[in-house]
Design an enzyme around this catalytic site. Sequence first.
Site, PDB file in Angstrom:
ATOM      1  N   ASN A   9       9.127 -14.086  -8.361  1.00 30.50           N
ATOM      2  CA  ASN A   9       9.748 -12.815  -7.995  1.00 30.50           C
ATOM      3  C   ASN A   9      10.739 -12.473  -9.099  1.00 30.50           C
ATOM      4  O   ASN A   9      11.810 -13.062  -9.184  1.00 30.50           O
ATOM      5  CB  ASN A   9      10.449 -12.967  -6.639  1.00 30.50           C
ATOM      6  CG  ASN A   9      11.205 -11.708  -6.242  1.00 30.50           C
ATOM      7  OD1 ASN A   9      11.105 -10.677  -6.909  1.00 30.50           O
ATOM      8  ND2 ASN A   9      11.956 -11.797  -5.156  1.00 30.50           N
ATOM      9  N   LYS A  11      12.382  -9.848  -9.464  1.00 30.00           N
ATOM     10  CA  LYS A  11      13.480  -8.990  -8.982  1.00 30.00           C
ATOM     11  C   LYS A  11      13.689  -7.820  -9.949  1.00 30.00           C
ATOM     12  O   LYS A  11      12.718  -7.338 -10.520  1.00 30.00           O
ATOM     13  CB  LYS A  11      14.745  -9.828  -8.749  1.00 30.00           C
ATOM     14  CG  LYS A  11      14.448 -11.029  -7.846  1.00 30.00           C
ATOM     15  CD  LYS A  11      15.671 -11.734  -7.314  1.00 30.00           C
ATOM     16  CE  LYS A  11      15.237 -12.909  -6.439  1.00 30.00           C
ATOM     17  NZ  LYS A  11      16.361 -13.583  -5.785  1.00 30.00           N
ATOM     18  N   HIS A  94      11.956  -9.422   1.901  1.00 28.76           N
ATOM     19  CA  HIS A  94      12.885 -10.293   1.163  1.00 28.76           C
ATOM     20  C   HIS A  94      14.311 -10.068   1.683  1.00 28.76           C
ATOM     21  O   HIS A  94      14.690  -8.944   2.009  1.00 28.76           O
ATOM     22  CB  HIS A  94      12.807  -9.989  -0.332  1.00 28.76           C
ATOM     23  CG  HIS A  94      13.484 -11.032  -1.163  1.00 28.76           C
ATOM     24  ND1 HIS A  94      14.857 -11.082  -1.297  1.00 28.76           N
ATOM     25  CD2 HIS A  94      12.998 -12.079  -1.861  1.00 28.76           C
ATOM     26  CE1 HIS A  94      15.175 -12.118  -2.060  1.00 28.76           C
ATOM     27  NE2 HIS A  94      14.067 -12.742  -2.409  1.00 28.76           N
ATOM     28  N   GLU A  96      17.050  -9.823   0.222  1.00 29.53           N
ATOM     29  CA  GLU A  96      17.817  -8.819  -0.531  1.00 29.53           C
ATOM     30  C   GLU A  96      17.503  -7.419  -0.023  1.00 29.53           C
ATOM     31  O   GLU A  96      18.377  -6.550   0.030  1.00 29.53           O
ATOM     32  CB  GLU A  96      17.531  -8.972  -2.034  1.00 29.53           C
ATOM     33  CG  GLU A  96      18.210 -10.221  -2.577  1.00 29.53           C
ATOM     34  CD  GLU A  96      17.563 -10.825  -3.809  1.00 29.53           C
ATOM     35  OE1 GLU A  96      16.722 -10.171  -4.458  1.00 29.53           O
ATOM     36  OE2 GLU A  96      17.884 -11.999  -4.107  1.00 29.53           O
ATOM     37  N   GLU A 164      13.049 -18.593   2.715  1.00 24.82           N
ATOM     38  CA  GLU A 164      14.101 -18.490   1.714  1.00 24.82           C
ATOM     39  C   GLU A 164      15.457 -18.438   2.414  1.00 24.82           C
ATOM     40  O   GLU A 164      15.911 -17.349   2.805  1.00 24.82           O
ATOM     41  CB  GLU A 164      13.909 -17.218   0.876  1.00 24.82           C
ATOM     42  CG  GLU A 164      12.592 -17.179   0.123  1.00 24.82           C
ATOM     43  CD  GLU A 164      12.668 -16.282  -1.101  1.00 24.82           C
ATOM     44  OE1 GLU A 164      12.239 -16.734  -2.162  1.00 24.82           O
ATOM     45  OE2 GLU A 164      13.187 -15.159  -0.998  1.00 24.82           O
ATOM     46  N   GLY A 170      19.592 -17.901  -5.597  1.00 30.30           N
ATOM     47  CA  GLY A 170      20.396 -17.582  -6.772  1.00 30.30           C
ATOM     48  C   GLY A 170      21.707 -18.335  -6.846  1.00 30.30           C
ATOM     49  O   GLY A 170      22.579 -18.000  -7.640  1.00 30.30           O
ATOM     50  N   SER A 210      16.568 -21.216  -5.376  1.00 35.38           N
ATOM     51  CA  SER A 210      16.958 -22.149  -6.436  1.00 35.38           C
ATOM     52  C   SER A 210      15.887 -23.207  -6.694  1.00 35.38           C
ATOM     53  O   SER A 210      16.199 -24.362  -6.992  1.00 35.38           O
ATOM     54  CB  SER A 210      18.311 -22.787  -6.122  1.00 35.38           C
ATOM     55  OG  SER A 210      19.317 -21.784  -5.986  1.00 35.38           O
TER      56      SER A 210
HETATM   57  P1  13P Z   1      16.151 -17.942  -6.998  1.00 36.34           P
HETATM   58  O1  13P Z   1      14.975 -18.826  -7.342  1.00 36.34           O
HETATM   59  O2  13P Z   1      16.733 -17.248  -8.177  1.00 36.34           O
HETATM   60  O3  13P Z   1      17.130 -18.642  -6.142  1.00 36.34           O
HETATM   61  O4  13P Z   1      15.537 -16.736  -6.096  1.00 36.34           O
HETATM   62  C1  13P Z   1      14.726 -17.041  -5.027  1.00 36.34           C
HETATM   63  C2  13P Z   1      14.151 -15.789  -4.487  1.00 36.34           C
HETATM   64  O5  13P Z   1      14.843 -14.981  -3.914  1.00 36.34           O
HETATM   65  C3  13P Z   1      12.723 -15.562  -4.690  1.00 36.34           C
HETATM   66  O6  13P Z   1      12.249 -14.488  -3.924  1.00 36.34           O
END
Ligand code: 13P
Length: 252
Positions: A9, A11, A94, A96, A164, A170, A210
């Site tokens: 992803n 982002k 997601h 976010e 997640e 992150g 992560s």
């Molecule tokens: P990170 O791997 O940067 O923690 O992000 C995970 C994520 O949100 C994947 O969709």
Amino acid sequence: MPDLIVAGNWKMNTTVSEAAALAAAVRDGSGAVPGVELVLCPPFVSLAAVSDAVKGSAVKVGAQNMHFRESGAFTGEVSPGMLKGLCDYVILGHSERRQMFGETDESVNNKIKAAQAAGLKPILCVGESLEQREKGQASDVISGQVRAGLEGVSDASGLIVAYEPIWAIGTGQSATPETAAEVMGGAIFETLRSLFLAAADNIPLLYGGSMNAGNAGDYAAQDCIHGGLVGGAALQADQFLQVAAAVAAAKG
Ligand code: 13P
């Protein structure tokens, strides 16, 4: 066992030319990780370039979101039909998007149905906040998200579920493989079983939060984890490919 999948992803990162270059680098290294489906999820504006870059290889492409309607006055949105032909997968729900863009279980549910109707494979994301975990609510929150996101969905084919935990995204604070497995083999799998009976056994369950080349193998060593949804580590081809290699080795 479900298919093994490692999805990146990206982002809101990469310009179109950066996305094409990253996709080409993944494509060039993808032969070294047979048995793991690699899925690249760039921003919408780079879907065409990434799709072109991986053409002729086994690498697949996914979107990070979509609207559930087919067309109309929805400024700034992208429909399932627009994605069809550009990608095979779509990330939905997601955290976010739930936290910053007002997505609800209901809109995620509409999107899952629309994705399936369009022949796209939805990656349904679920996960609890730190506060919910500390209050002992993680299992209830997650089974609720799975159940609500899949309400009225009768066909599990093509469906993928990603766990997640919000506190692990992150942050470098990945959930331990045991914690992830407890949720994935517990609340998530049991809810899927209650919805889809034996067909639940074929739904790939991905860990996200992560994940990197150093810890991916520990997740994949858990029976109930079939790959990852990778954020930061997916922005470098070599790291992303190492995550996939670690998953393949752990399942090998
Ligand atoms: P990170 O791997 O940067 O923690 O992000 C995970 C994520 O949100 C994947 O969709």
